[in-house]
Scaffold this motif. Sequence first.
Motif, mmCIF file in Angstrom:
data_model
loop_
_atom_site.group_PDB
_atom_site.id
_atom_site.type_symbol
_atom_site.label_atom_id
_atom_site.label_comp_id
_atom_site.label_asym_id
_atom_site.label_seq_id
_atom_site.Cartn_x
_atom_site.Cartn_y
_atom_site.Cartn_z
ATOM 1 N N THR A 60 37.229 43.511 41.398
ATOM 2 C CA THR A 60 36.312 42.440 41.786
ATOM 3 C C THR A 60 36.331 42.348 43.304
ATOM 4 O OG1 THR A 60 36.924 41.225 39.788
ATOM 5 C CG2 THR A 60 35.762 39.989 41.502
ATOM 6 N N LYS A 73 33.535 33.602 40.017
ATOM 7 C CA LYS A 73 34.934 33.981 39.789
ATOM 8 C C LYS A 73 35.461 33.533 38.425
ATOM 9 C CE LYS A 73 38.403 35.649 42.570
ATOM 10 N NZ LYS A 73 39.103 36.459 41.593
ATOM 11 N N PRO A 74 35.236 32.293 37.975
ATOM 12 C CA PRO A 74 35.730 31.915 36.640
ATOM 13 C C PRO A 74 35.117 32.769 35.520
ATOM 14 C CG PRO A 74 35.177 29.963 37.910
ATOM 15 C CD PRO A 74 34.674 31.150 38.688
ATOM 16 N N ASP A 77 36.786 36.130 35.691
ATOM 17 C CA ASP A 77 38.145 36.010 35.159
ATOM 18 C C ASP A 77 38.129 35.939 33.635
ATOM 19 O OD1 ASP A 77 39.296 36.194 37.648
ATOM 20 O OD2 ASP A 77 39.517 34.033 37.919
ATOM 21 N N LYS A 80 37.859 39.369 32.423
ATOM 22 C CA LYS A 80 39.161 40.041 32.537
ATOM 23 C C LYS A 80 40.035 39.742 31.323
ATOM 24 C CE LYS A 80 39.761 39.986 37.557
ATOM 25 N NZ LYS A 80 40.634 39.436 38.602
ATOM 26 N N ASP A 93 41.627 42.521 42.632
ATOM 27 C CA ASP A 93 40.666 41.667 43.338
ATOM 28 C C ASP A 93 40.784 41.976 44.822
ATOM 29 O OD1 ASP A 93 40.181 40.524 40.896
ATOM 30 O OD2 ASP A 93 40.659 38.472 41.507
ATOM 31 N N VAL A 107 43.789 31.652 46.349
ATOM 32 C CA VAL A 107 44.465 32.394 45.277
ATOM 33 C C VAL A 107 45.582 31.550 44.655
ATOM 34 C CG1 VAL A 107 45.895 34.422 44.788
ATOM 35 C CG2 VAL A 107 43.838 34.660 46.173
ATOM 36 N N SER A 112 44.371 34.406 39.507
ATOM 37 C CA SER A 112 43.501 35.317 38.772
ATOM 38 C C SER A 112 44.332 36.463 38.213
ATOM 39 C CB SER A 112 42.422 35.852 39.713
ATOM 40 O OG SER A 112 41.491 36.627 39.038
ATOM 41 N N GLN A 116 46.122 40.819 43.799
ATOM 42 C CA GLN A 116 45.227 40.257 44.810
ATOM 43 C C GLN A 116 45.410 41.001 46.128
ATOM 44 O OE1 GLN A 116 43.041 37.775 43.802
ATOM 45 N NE2 GLN A 116 43.962 38.313 41.842
#
Length: 168
Positions: A60, A73-74, A77, A80, A93, A107, A112, A116
Motif C-alpha cells: 500500500t 486506509k481502513p 486494511d 488485508k 505499507d 501509525v 495496520s 510500515q
Amino acid sequence: MKKHIPVFFFFVVLALLSVEAYNSKQFYIESEKLPDLTLKKMNGKIVSLRDYQGKKLFITVWATWCKGCCEMKPMIDNSKLQLKSIDSLVFIDISLDRNINDWKEYVKKAPSLGTQFITEENVKKVIKSFGSKGIPFCVSVDKNGKFHTSLGGKTRVIDVRNIIETTD
C-alpha cells in the motif's frame, strides 16, 4: 439549444465509458520488475524494496497528508485481513510523508497489518515507478516479481488473490 445536444451526448458517453473503465481491470497496471526504492522502517533500519524480490507482496502506498489515503486506509486494511490467509504473503505499507513524526504518530494511532515503511525518495518517482498517477494505490506482487497496481486504492480481494496465487 439543438447545438448543445451533441455536446451533451458526448459527455454522457464519456462519463459512461469512464465508469466502465473504473469498474473493469483497466485500472490495473502490470509490470515485470519491482522498482528499486530505499525504504526506512520505524526503527530507522534502511532496506531496499528489491530485498523482497521472490516473495508474494501486498503493498500500500499512501501518506498522512493525503485525505483520500486516510479515508481509504481502513478499507485497504479490511482487504488485508481478508488476504492474510494467503500462505507467506507479506504486507508492506510505504508512506510518502516528508515529516517522519507525522507518519509515526499516525501509525501508532491506527496500527495496520504488515511492515510500515517511509521513503525519502521523490514522491513523483515512487508513484510513476508503480505506474500510478497518484495516491493511494495498492500493488499485488507474485513470487516472480510480476506486479499489478490497482489505482486509487480500489482493491478487489478476488483480483489480488488471482494475481498472487497464480504462481503457486
